[in-house]
Design a protein around this motif. Structure first.
Motif, PDB file in Angstrom:
ATOM      1  N   UNK A   3       0.827  -1.204   0.000  1.00  0.00           N
ATOM      2  CA  UNK A   3       0.000   0.000   0.000  1.00  0.00           C
ATOM      3  C   UNK A   3       0.864   1.258   0.000  1.00  0.00           C
ATOM      4  N   UNK A   4       1.951   1.252   0.743  1.00  0.00           N
ATOM      5  CA  UNK A   4       2.849   2.402   0.798  1.00  0.00           C
ATOM      6  C   UNK A   4       3.513   2.611  -0.563  1.00  0.00           C
ATOM      7  N   UNK A   5       3.954   1.518  -1.173  1.00  0.00           N
ATOM      8  CA  UNK A   5       4.596   1.617  -2.490  1.00  0.00           C
ATOM      9  C   UNK A   5       3.598   2.140  -3.533  1.00  0.00           C
ATOM     10  N   UNK A   6       2.365   1.668  -3.460  1.00  0.00           N
ATOM     11  CA  UNK A   6       1.311   2.116  -4.369  1.00  0.00           C
ATOM     12  C   UNK A   6       1.052   3.611  -4.167  1.00  0.00           C
ATOM     13  N   UNK A   7       0.985   4.051  -2.910  1.00  0.00           N
ATOM     14  CA  UNK A   7       0.770   5.468  -2.605  1.00  0.00           C
ATOM     15  C   UNK A   7       1.922   6.308  -3.165  1.00  0.00           C
ATOM     16  N   UNK A   8       3.154   5.828  -2.980  1.00  0.00           N
ATOM     17  CA  UNK A   8       4.323   6.552  -3.490  1.00  0.00           C
ATOM     18  C   UNK A   8       4.252   6.686  -5.008  1.00  0.00           C
ATOM     19  N   UNK A   9       3.864   5.609  -5.691  1.00  0.00           N
ATOM     20  CA  UNK A   9       3.747   5.655  -7.148  1.00  0.00           C
ATOM     21  C   UNK A   9       2.673   6.647  -7.584  1.00  0.00           C
ATOM     22  N   UNK A  10       1.567   6.703  -6.846  1.00  0.00           N
ATOM     23  CA  UNK A  10       0.496   7.660  -7.170  1.00  0.00           C
ATOM     24  C   UNK A  10       0.983   9.091  -6.976  1.00  0.00           C
ATOM     25  N   UNK A  11       1.721   9.352  -5.888  1.00  0.00           N
ATOM     26  CA  UNK A  11       2.222  10.703  -5.632  1.00  0.00           C
ATOM     27  C   UNK A  11       3.202  11.150  -6.709  1.00  0.00           C
ATOM     28  N   UNK A  12       4.080  10.262  -7.119  1.00  0.00           N
ATOM     29  CA  UNK A  12       5.066  10.600  -8.146  1.00  0.00           C
ATOM     30  C   UNK A  12       4.381  10.902  -9.471  1.00  0.00           C
ATOM     31  N   UNK A  13       3.246  10.279  -9.747  1.00  0.00           N
ATOM     32  CA  UNK A  13       2.550  10.467 -11.006  1.00  0.00           C
ATOM     33  C   UNK A  13       1.617  11.664 -11.057  1.00  0.00           C
ATOM     34  N   UNK A  14       1.530  12.446  -9.984  1.00  0.00           N
ATOM     35  CA  UNK A  14       0.621  13.590  -9.966  1.00  0.00           C
ATOM     36  C   UNK A  14       1.076  14.697 -10.909  1.00  0.00           C
ATOM     37  N   UNK A  15       0.104  15.379 -11.499  1.00  0.00           N
ATOM     38  CA  UNK A  15       0.398  16.549 -12.321  1.00  0.00           C
ATOM     39  C   UNK A  15       0.559  17.752 -11.408  1.00  0.00           C
ATOM     40  N   UNK A  16       1.017  18.861 -11.955  1.00  0.00           N
ATOM     41  CA  UNK A  16       1.184  20.083 -11.179  1.00  0.00           C
ATOM     42  C   UNK A  16      -0.156  20.507 -10.566  1.00  0.00           C
ATOM     43  N   UNK A  17      -1.206  20.433 -11.359  1.00  0.00           N
ATOM     44  CA  UNK A  17      -2.532  20.822 -10.877  1.00  0.00           C
ATOM     45  C   UNK A  17      -2.976  19.912  -9.736  1.00  0.00           C
ATOM     46  N   UNK A  18      -2.718  18.619  -9.869  1.00  0.00           N
ATOM     47  CA  UNK A  18      -3.114  17.671  -8.826  1.00  0.00           C
ATOM     48  C   UNK A  18      -2.317  17.884  -7.538  1.00  0.00           C
ATOM     49  N   UNK A  19      -1.034  18.237  -7.669  1.00  0.00           N
ATOM     50  CA  UNK A  19      -0.217  18.524  -6.486  1.00  0.00           C
ATOM     51  C   UNK A  19      -0.783  19.737  -5.756  1.00  0.00           C
TER      52      UNK A  19
END
Length: 123
Positions: A3-19
């Motif tokens: 779950x932590x690895x999945x969360x990290x992958x989701x965070x890295x894939x965020x766009x500027x707007x999503x961040x």
């Protein structure tokens, strides 16, 4: 751990707007104010959020406090201004005393001003 690895992958894939939207939600809903972020380009054209370390600071005099004369003397010493110019700068508080200084210098200046009785902040 997956779950932590999945969360990290989701965070890295965020766009500027999503961040920015994530930062707004964290601040509004949880009272957490995230550090400033910068977006770094990745070879495949994607984006990755990275924390930007601040290297330049501004010493801001919020108020002179009760011991105004002592604060004027400290401002005069730190800035190299004449007595009248230093007094004018203190009288105009809130205002910037010194801009674009390194962290150690900003902290040293703030400590001296606080010792003289001033209300100071570093931005």
């Amino acid at each position: 751990m997956a779950d932590i690895k999945n969360l990290a992958e989701q965070l890295v894939g965020l766009t500027v707007k999503e961040v920015q939207e994530l930062a707004d939600v964290l601040k509004a809903d949880y009272g957490i104010e995230p550090a400033a972020v910068a977006v770094a380009a990745v070879g495949d054209g994607g984006g990755a959020a990275a924390v930007e370390e601040k290297t330049s600071f501004t010493v801001v005099l919020k108020s002179a406090g009760a011991a105004k004369l002592g604060v004027v003397k400290v401002v005069k010493e730190m800035t190299g201004l004449g007595l009248k110019e230093a007094k004018d700068l203190v009288d105009a508080a809130p205002g910037n005393i010194k801009e674009n200084v390194d962290k150690a210098t900003a902290e040293d200046m703030a400590a001296k001003l606080k010792d003289a009785g001033a209300d100071v902040e570093i931005v």
